[in-house]
Design a protein around this motif. Structure first.
Motif, short mmCIF file in Angstrom:
data_model
loop_
_atom_site.label_atom_id
_atom_site.label_comp_id
_atom_site.label_asym_id
_atom_site.label_seq_id
_atom_site.Cartn_x
_atom_site.Cartn_y
_atom_site.Cartn_z
N GLN A 325 2.11 9.43 -16.19
CA GLN A 325 3.09 9.89 -17.18
C GLN A 325 2.40 9.90 -18.53
O GLN A 325 1.30 9.38 -18.68
CB GLN A 325 4.33 9.00 -17.19
CG GLN A 325 4.03 7.53 -17.47
CD GLN A 325 5.30 6.69 -17.47
OE1 GLN A 325 6.31 7.07 -18.02
NE2 GLN A 325 5.23 5.50 -16.86
N ALA A 439 14.24 8.84 -14.36
CA ALA A 439 12.89 8.75 -13.80
C ALA A 439 12.88 9.19 -12.34
O ALA A 439 11.95 9.86 -11.88
CB ALA A 439 12.37 7.32 -13.93
N LEU A 443 10.59 12.12 -10.74
CA LEU A 443 9.66 11.89 -9.63
C LEU A 443 9.92 12.83 -8.47
O LEU A 443 9.00 13.22 -7.75
CB LEU A 443 9.77 10.43 -9.17
CG LEU A 443 9.06 9.40 -10.07
CD1 LEU A 443 9.57 8.00 -9.79
CD2 LEU A 443 7.55 9.48 -9.87
N LEU A 527 6.00 13.75 -16.56
CA LEU A 527 7.09 13.37 -17.45
C LEU A 527 6.48 13.02 -18.81
O LEU A 527 5.63 12.14 -18.91
CB LEU A 527 7.86 12.18 -16.91
CG LEU A 527 8.96 11.62 -17.82
CD1 LEU A 527 10.08 12.63 -18.02
CD2 LEU A 527 9.52 10.31 -17.27
N THR A 529 7.40 11.60 -22.46
CA THR A 529 8.43 10.86 -23.16
C THR A 529 8.05 10.70 -24.63
O THR A 529 6.89 10.46 -24.94
CB THR A 529 8.64 9.48 -22.53
OG1 THR A 529 8.88 9.63 -21.13
CG2 THR A 529 9.82 8.76 -23.15
N GLN A 542 9.09 4.30 -20.22
CA GLN A 542 7.93 4.37 -19.33
C GLN A 542 7.95 3.26 -18.30
O GLN A 542 7.51 3.44 -17.16
CB GLN A 542 6.64 4.34 -20.15
CG GLN A 542 6.39 5.61 -20.94
CD GLN A 542 4.93 5.89 -21.20
OE1 GLN A 542 4.14 4.99 -21.44
NE2 GLN A 542 4.56 7.16 -21.14
N TYR A 545 10.32 4.35 -15.59
CA TYR A 545 9.65 5.33 -14.74
C TYR A 545 8.67 4.63 -13.80
O TYR A 545 8.60 4.94 -12.60
CB TYR A 545 8.92 6.34 -15.61
CG TYR A 545 8.22 7.44 -14.86
CD1 TYR A 545 8.90 8.58 -14.44
CD2 TYR A 545 6.86 7.36 -14.57
CE1 TYR A 545 8.26 9.59 -13.75
CE2 TYR A 545 6.21 8.36 -13.88
CZ TYR A 545 6.91 9.48 -13.48
OH TYR A 545 6.26 10.48 -12.79
N GLN A 548 10.53 2.88 -10.90
CA GLN A 548 10.96 3.83 -9.89
C GLN A 548 9.78 4.33 -9.07
O GLN A 548 9.86 4.47 -7.84
CB GLN A 548 11.67 5.01 -10.55
CG GLN A 548 13.04 4.70 -11.11
CD GLN A 548 14.08 4.46 -10.03
OE1 GLN A 548 14.02 5.06 -8.96
NE2 GLN A 548 15.02 3.57 -10.29
#
Length: 655
Positions: A325, A439, A443, A527, A529, A542, A545, A548
């Motif tokens: 990410q 998140a 994904l 992703l 951010t 983060q 994320y 997950q």
């Protein structure tokens, strides 16, 4: 008598191609005699005569030696030559003895220093200098490839003192040396001799590395400083590629199975610098690095990779997984006017760019780096009494809307706006639950890397994890305006996201009997951010994320039955600690203090009053750094890393 440096001892010569690469395959061999990374030079000794420097490099086992010679007779010229001979320990000892005897009349051969790699070679007004790593510390390993940080470095003047002019000792030269020395290589720099740590695990597995370490990568901060040596030697075995950011590893266990988690943050060297600052000679100046530049590079561009390795990943049998990410400043032309009297200066949109060309270049670069889709999670404020962040929010949404009109439908930017602060103020707010659900959606679109069977495989353009159904789901999240807060009330939104997240979990559980866990998977897309500084709010997102992703990684590797990690588990707590450490490091580099964060301390059960006092102290420290010290830090960064942009003599503008 023949010159000692030209003597050959009858040792078998090796073709230059054998030393083109000092990077090995991701899975090293268990046999040290066959291990490809044994070709890398890791240990060095520097000797000097009046006329030359002799750099002796060896592999980590000291089974073979190479020689690099640097002429010391010309202060303004860099004359480097590499001996093509491969020496044994006995032969290198004989060679050094013969060089010493040949130079006895002019002082002989003298030992200078033991070191572990060349970090750079630089020239200011006259003299060249070598930047050597004299002490190192192993901070981890990836698939058996050691990763190091720098403990000590040393600046070595190349020309002999007898031929240096007064210019080499001038005030300007000394100022440049002082600025160079002020960049502390012992803080947050790391490197590997055999693993291209500037690249993701997926890229390292999918691409051949026969050309040596990829110094042209945007995360190699000393690319220019090592260029002269690399180009003259036609290899990368004498230099080390420094990555700036954060590196941390942890050994964890789930259901009695051990696995390792590595968190790597890589800061881009482009448009690099401190967040803000006030130079001593100026009454006021703009925050030094904000927004985007003409080339589409943004401030505080950081790639974060989360790697999971099972206990056999150091051999040829282990399974591997990684997910990437990134964070970066809002890609618009904007700034703030720093002031010693205003901790929150006004935000200024500097330039009207009706076609958003710089923003377009930025997202094109992301697509080249990560593929599609690009998912933008924007965490800045929607409503303020005095408009600051909301101005950027509106313009950012306009930019994305404009670009989506000219991009193919399959490459549209997925823009999600969520007012982090507004939601976090609610007593019933569960920030991590909402961010975790977002998140999860991201994904589903981008996927993640999983090695499957540990073979070197080529990446395919087509991924099997994206569907129109999941894309539509993400569009539902954004609603028509791309604003999560407009879906409904906070409770409705939270319930909607959590329910959707549970549905994804059930879907994964139903599929686990039919999907082979040995099939490789690849990430396509990323992703992205951001908040304002891309520090505090961004770091919480983060982590959500990463948590997950960790569940999916463990499930793919067969270490867990479900693709989710309990947020109250010890594994989640350990991962939170890693992201908190990363956030503090990145905030210190960019903002001058540790990250502001109340979500993590509350989750960790820390006393609220203690948390508030710590956050206040962080604010004071960051404000002081912004207003009084960042100007000097920015000059040092410009000197050390921005040589790609101009000739060293142009640095006189700093005087």
């Amino acid at each position: 008598m023949a010159k000692p440096e030209n003597i050959e001892l009858g040792v078998k010569k090796t073709g230059s191609s054998a030393f083109q690469s000092n990077s090995a395959k991701v899975h090293p061999s268990n046999d040290p005699e066959l291990d490809p990374d044994s070709l890398a030079l890791e240990k060095f000794r520097l000797y000097e005569t009046k006329a030359r420097f002799y750099l002796i490099g060896s592999d980590r086992h000291k089974r073979f030696f190479r020689v690099l010679k640097i002429d010391r007779s010309e202060p303004s010229d860099l004359n480097i030559s590499e001996d093509p001979v491969l020496y044994s320990p006995h032969e290198i000892s004989n060679l050094l003895q013969r060089i010493s005897e040949g130079n006895r009349s002019v002082g002989g051969l003298n030992f200078v220093v033991k070191f572990f790699g060349i970090a750079g070679c630089i020239r200011f007004l006259e003299c060249y200098y070598l930047i050597l790593v004299t002490k190192r510390r192993q901070i981890g390993s990836i698939c058996g490839h050691a990763v190091y940080s720098i403990v000590e470095s040393q600046l070595i003047t190349i020309p002999h003192a007898s031929i240096q002019s007064d210019l080499a000792h001038s005030k300007t030269e000394q100022r440049y040396k002082k600025l160079l020395s002020s960049v502390d290589l012992t803080k947050d720099f790391f490197y590997s001799y055999t693993y291209p740590i500037m690249q993701s695990l997926q890229r390292n597995v999918s691409c051949d590395q026969d050309g040596g370490m990829p110094y042209d990568n945007i995360f190699v901060w000393n690319a220019y400083l090592t260029q002269a040596i690399r180009s003259r030697c036609n290899n990368t075995i004498w230099t080390i590629a420094l990555v700036h950011g954060h590196f941390r590893q942890a050994r964890l266990s789930i259901f009695g199975k051990d696995f390792g988690v590595t968190l790597i943050s890589r800061r881009s060297r482009h448009f690099a610098g401190t967040r803000e600052g006030l130079k001593e000679e100026e009454q006021q100046t703009s925050y030094l690095k904000r927004g985007v530049n003409d080339r589409g590079r943004v401030a505080n561009d950081v790639e974060t990779e989360q790697i999971v390795l099972d206990e056999e990943a150091g051999s040829c049998k282990g399974k591997m997984s990684s997910v990437v990410q990134m964070r970066g400043s809002i890609p618009l032309f904007w700034s703030q006017e720093a002031s010693r009297f205003s901790p929150k200066p006004d935000i200024i949109l500097q330039r009207y760019d009706p076609t958003y060309q710089a923003t377009k270049l930025h997202f094109e670069d992301l697509a080249k780096r990560y593929g599609n889709p690009i998912i933008v999670l924007n965490l800045i404020k929607t409503v303020e009494k005095r408009p600051r962040e909301m101005m950027l929010r509106r313009e950012f949404a306009n930019a994305v809307g404009y670009l989506n009109q000219i991009l193919p439908a399959e490459n549209h930017l997925k823009f999600i706006h969520w007012d982090f602060h507004k939601f976090a103020k609610s007593k019933s707010a569960n920030v991590l639950a909402v961010l975790g659900a977002v998140a999860s959606e991201a994904l589903e679109l981008t996927g993640f890397y999983y090695s499957g069977k540990p073979n070197i495989v080529k990446r395919t353009n087509k991924s099997n994890r994206t569907s129109s159904g999941r894309d539509a789901s993400l569009r539902d999240l954004r609603a028509s305006s791309g604003d999560l807060t407009r879906i409904g009330t906070a409770t409705e939104m939270l319930n909607s996201l959590v329910i959707r997240d549970r549905e994804i979990d059930v879907s994964h559980q139903n599929q686990k009997t039919s999907v082979s866990c040995d099939a490789p998977r690849f990430q396509s897309g990323v992703l992205r951010t951001n908040c304002i500084d891309c520090l505090d709010r961004t770091n919480v997102a983060q982590y959500a994320y990463g948590l997950q992703a960790l569940g999916r990684q463990l499930h793919a590797m067969g270490l867990s039955d479900v693709p989710k990690v309990d947020p109250d588990s010890s594994i989640a707590a350990a991962l939170m600690d890693m992201y908190q450490s990363m956030g503090d490091a990145l905030a210190q580099q960019y903002g001058g203090s540790a990250a502001h964060n109340t979500v993590f301390p509350e989750r960790q059960g820390k006393w609220k009053a203690t948390t508030q006092s710590r956050e206040f102290l962080k604010s004071i420290k960051r404000y002081y750094s912004n207003a009084y010290t960042d100007g000097e830090k920015q000059d040092a960064i410009n000197l050390y890393y921005s040589f790609l942009l101009f000739h060293p003599n142009d640095l006189l503008v700093l005087s």
